[in-house]
Design an enzyme around this catalytic site. Structure first.
Site, mmCIF file in Angstrom:
data_model
loop_
_atom_site.group_PDB
_atom_site.id
_atom_site.type_symbol
_atom_site.label_atom_id
_atom_site.label_comp_id
_atom_site.label_asym_id
_atom_site.label_seq_id
_atom_site.Cartn_x
_atom_site.Cartn_y
_atom_site.Cartn_z
ATOM 1 N N TYR A 151 10.775 12.119 0.811
ATOM 2 C CA TYR A 151 11.222 10.750 1.126
ATOM 3 C C TYR A 151 11.763 10.687 2.555
ATOM 4 O O TYR A 151 11.305 9.875 3.363
ATOM 5 C CB TYR A 151 12.293 10.346 0.119
ATOM 6 C CG TYR A 151 12.787 8.923 0.243
ATOM 7 C CD1 TYR A 151 11.984 7.847 -0.143
ATOM 8 C CD2 TYR A 151 14.068 8.647 0.725
ATOM 9 C CE1 TYR A 151 12.456 6.535 -0.057
ATOM 10 C CE2 TYR A 151 14.537 7.347 0.813
ATOM 11 C CZ TYR A 151 13.732 6.295 0.421
ATOM 12 O OH TYR A 151 14.195 5.001 0.506
ATOM 13 N N GLY A 213 32.772 13.588 -7.185
ATOM 14 C CA GLY A 213 32.859 12.129 -7.111
ATOM 15 C C GLY A 213 33.539 11.677 -5.825
ATOM 16 O O GLY A 213 33.782 10.488 -5.615
HETATM 17 P P1 NAD Z 1 11.577 -0.133 -5.745
HETATM 18 O O1 NAD Z 1 11.136 1.177 -6.290
HETATM 19 O O2 NAD Z 1 12.206 -1.103 -6.684
HETATM 20 O O3 NAD Z 1 10.384 -0.869 -5.013
HETATM 21 C C1 NAD Z 1 9.330 -0.195 -4.377
HETATM 22 C C2 NAD Z 1 8.048 -0.904 -4.721
HETATM 23 O O4 NAD Z 1 6.955 -0.255 -4.060
HETATM 24 C C3 NAD Z 1 7.726 -0.860 -6.226
HETATM 25 O O5 NAD Z 1 7.372 -2.147 -6.676
HETATM 26 C C4 NAD Z 1 6.567 0.124 -6.325
HETATM 27 O O6 NAD Z 1 5.722 -0.136 -7.427
HETATM 28 C C5 NAD Z 1 5.888 -0.085 -4.986
HETATM 29 N N1 NAD Z 1 5.091 1.063 -4.537
HETATM 30 C C6 NAD Z 1 5.444 2.371 -4.519
HETATM 31 N N2 NAD Z 1 4.450 3.107 -4.002
HETATM 32 C C7 NAD Z 1 3.444 2.241 -3.688
HETATM 33 C C8 NAD Z 1 2.147 2.404 -3.129
HETATM 34 N N3 NAD Z 1 1.670 3.597 -2.780
HETATM 35 N N4 NAD Z 1 1.392 1.298 -2.946
HETATM 36 C C9 NAD Z 1 1.839 0.075 -3.312
HETATM 37 N N5 NAD Z 1 3.050 -0.132 -3.852
HETATM 38 C C10 NAD Z 1 3.839 0.944 -4.035
HETATM 39 O O7 NAD Z 1 12.573 0.195 -4.535
HETATM 40 P P2 NAD Z 1 13.447 -0.786 -3.661
HETATM 41 O O8 NAD Z 1 14.864 -0.406 -3.851
HETATM 42 O O9 NAD Z 1 13.041 -2.192 -3.856
HETATM 43 O O10 NAD Z 1 13.035 -0.301 -2.186
HETATM 44 C C11 NAD Z 1 12.118 -1.032 -1.386
HETATM 45 C C12 NAD Z 1 11.999 -0.376 -0.022
HETATM 46 O O11 NAD Z 1 13.272 -0.348 0.623
HETATM 47 C C13 NAD Z 1 11.508 1.061 -0.070
HETATM 48 O O12 NAD Z 1 10.613 1.279 0.985
HETATM 49 C C14 NAD Z 1 12.754 1.873 0.110
HETATM 50 O O13 NAD Z 1 12.484 3.109 0.717
HETATM 51 C C15 NAD Z 1 13.594 0.975 1.006
HETATM 52 N N6 NAD Z 1 15.023 1.239 0.835
HETATM 53 C C16 NAD Z 1 15.693 0.803 -0.267
HETATM 54 C C17 NAD Z 1 17.043 1.094 -0.411
HETATM 55 C C18 NAD Z 1 17.836 0.631 -1.611
HETATM 56 O O14 NAD Z 1 19.034 0.940 -1.689
HETATM 57 N N7 NAD Z 1 17.285 -0.144 -2.516
HETATM 58 C C19 NAD Z 1 17.713 1.846 0.577
HETATM 59 C C20 NAD Z 1 16.974 2.284 1.666
HETATM 60 C C21 NAD Z 1 15.637 1.961 1.806
#
Ligand code: NAD
Ligand code: UDP
Ligand code: UDP
Length: 361
Positions: A151, A213
């Site tokens: 990641y 924690g």
């Molecule tokens: P999530 O897992 O809920 O959403 C990710 C989405 O991407 C899912 O719907 C999944 O099905 C889709 N996906 C995964 N691989 C795929 C692929 N190869 N092709 C098409 N779709 C694909 O996660 P989230 O929390 O909504 O995160 C969304 C983005 O934000 C991510 O890129 C994540 O790295 C980034 N992010 C999130 C957080 C957080 O705290 N939520 C923090 C840092 C970064």
């Protein structure tokens, strides 16, 4: 709100059926734009976009961004990527492919269309940081061969690609470094700390604190984060980032647990378990850049944001119980067939499973 056709944009949101992607989609639609959601439903769910079924400005395609995509849009938000450790470690090679091959495909698409593209990067690019709070010019402290590397390094390489497409092809790019975000529509079994603690507290099960924690995180409510992403996308083309988006209020994980116990009136006890490898000890964004360029800062304190989040998980648990009850009734009617029928949700390993592929619908 339907916009005049000339000011309406057709926006591609990859990962649009996920937690953040579905909230972003709602926001863009509320601004009058059209949204094309491309998602392979690995960790996302059709439930997150169910309410858009009859929305003519919304379209869903089941697509894996590691494969080329040929569509016509005006703007791209690249969010597709599993975000929680248990999900991205489930198939680490696919995680790296999603970040790297996925970024190349989405950048190639943006290059052909000459359109703006935003990358959802992450605070994980800082690894286990030795600089606190983290500023955008800190290069990070990342293990390249550990369990989190698929990641962390995948996202770092994606940032490199965004900057190289900008330098080499003049592409209009934006890079957001997102810090821990929480809110309704988080997956109940994604293993992240907020979803775990709330689900455990609501069921009076032990609260699983990893390590002492005392490690810290800063939690941003989803509405604040989405506002930041949209402001970044709308910022002048000279501003690329990377820019930190997160809430600078820092809490220890134990403090988070105690607040969730308080809000849920739970009888759960604290259970201390081993700390996972490479778990960052502290994390807090320096958001001075976002404040000055985007005029953005979070407005929802943790205690307030937990309310709708807890309500979301409460309703999920009610639905699970209702389904279990209905299934049990059928099971009783067919009682002679099996002592532990697999099709009763309670008996299925997938109910609390950490295998995300079984949860995609
Ligand atoms: P999530 O897992 O809920 O959403 C990710 C989405 O991407 C899912 O719907 C999944 O099905 C889709 N996906 C995964 N691989 C795929 C692929 N190869 N092709 C098409 N779709 C694909 O996660 P989230 O929390 O909504 O995160 C969304 C983005 O934000 C991510 O890129 C994540 O790295 C980034 N992010 C999130 C957080 C957080 O705290 N939520 C923090 C840092 C970064
Ligand atoms: N690509 C895509 N959709 C498009 C244009 C390109 O998915 O509309 C993909 C294409 O498959 C390619 C990648 O984006 O592999 C990178 O494209 P780029 O033009 O940068 O590189 P090249 O095609 O020269 O490899
Ligand atoms: N954590 C915990 N108990 C859990 C889940 C997570 O103590 O049930 C801790 C985890 O070790 C980490 C912090 O909470 O220190 C945040 O974990 P999460 O997976 O939500 O996000 P990340 O580590 O990616 O910031």
């Amino acid at each position: 709100m339907a916009r005049l056709y000339e000011s309406r944009k057709r926006v591609l949101v990859t990962g649009g059926a996920g937690f953040l992607g579905s909230h972003l989609t709602d926001k863009l639609l509320s601004q009058g734009h059209e949204v094309l959601c491309a998602d392979n439903l690995f960790t996302g769910s059709k439930r997150n976009i169910d309410h858009l079924h009859n929305e003519p400005r919304f379209e869903f395609i089941r697509h894996d961004i590691t494969l080329p995509l040929f569509v016509e849009v005006d703007e791209i938000y690249n969010l597709a990527c599993p975000a929680s450790p248990i999900h991205y470690q489930h198939d680490p090679v696919q995680t790296t492919k999603t970040s790297v091959h996925g970024a190349i495909n989405m950048l190639g698409l943006a290059k052909r269309l000459k359109c703006r593209i935003l990358q959802a990067s992450t605070s994980e690019v800082y690894g286990d940081p030795t600089v606190h709070p983290q500023t955008e010019n800190y290069w990070g402290n990342v293990n390249p061969i550990g369990l989190r590397s698929c990641y962390d390094e995948g996202k770092r390489c994606a940032e490199t690609l965004f900057f190289d497409y900008h330098r080499q092809h003049g592409l209009d790019v934006k890079v957001a470094r997102i810090f821990n975000t929480y809110g309704p529509r988080m997956h109940q079994a994604d293993g992240r700390v907020v979803s775990n603690f709330v689900m455990q507290a609501l069921r009076d099960k032990p609260i699983t604190l990893y390590g002492t924690g005392k490690q810290t995180r800063s939690f941003c409510y989803v509405d604040d984060l989405i506002e930041g992403l949209v402001r970044l996308m709308e910022s002048p083309s000279g501003f690329i980032g990377p820019v930190n988006l997160g809430n600078p209020d820092e809490f220890s994980i134990k403090e988070l647990a105690l607040e969730i116990l308080r809000q849920t009136n739970s009888r759960s006890e604290l259970q201390f378990l081993p700390l996972p490898a490479d778990d960052p000890k502290q994390r807090r964004p320096d958001i001075a850049l976002a404040k000055s360029v985007l005029n953005w800062q979070p407005v929802v304190p943790l205690a307030d944001g937990l309310l709708p989040t807890i309500a979301h998980f409460t309703s999920l648990i009610r639905n699970i119980s209702a389904q279990t009850f209905a299934a049990s009734k059928i099971a009783i009617e067919a009682s002679t067939k099996s002592e532990s029928p697999e099709w009763i949700p309670e008996n299925r390993a997938s109910d609390d499973t950490h295998d995300p592929r079984k949860q995609a619908d």
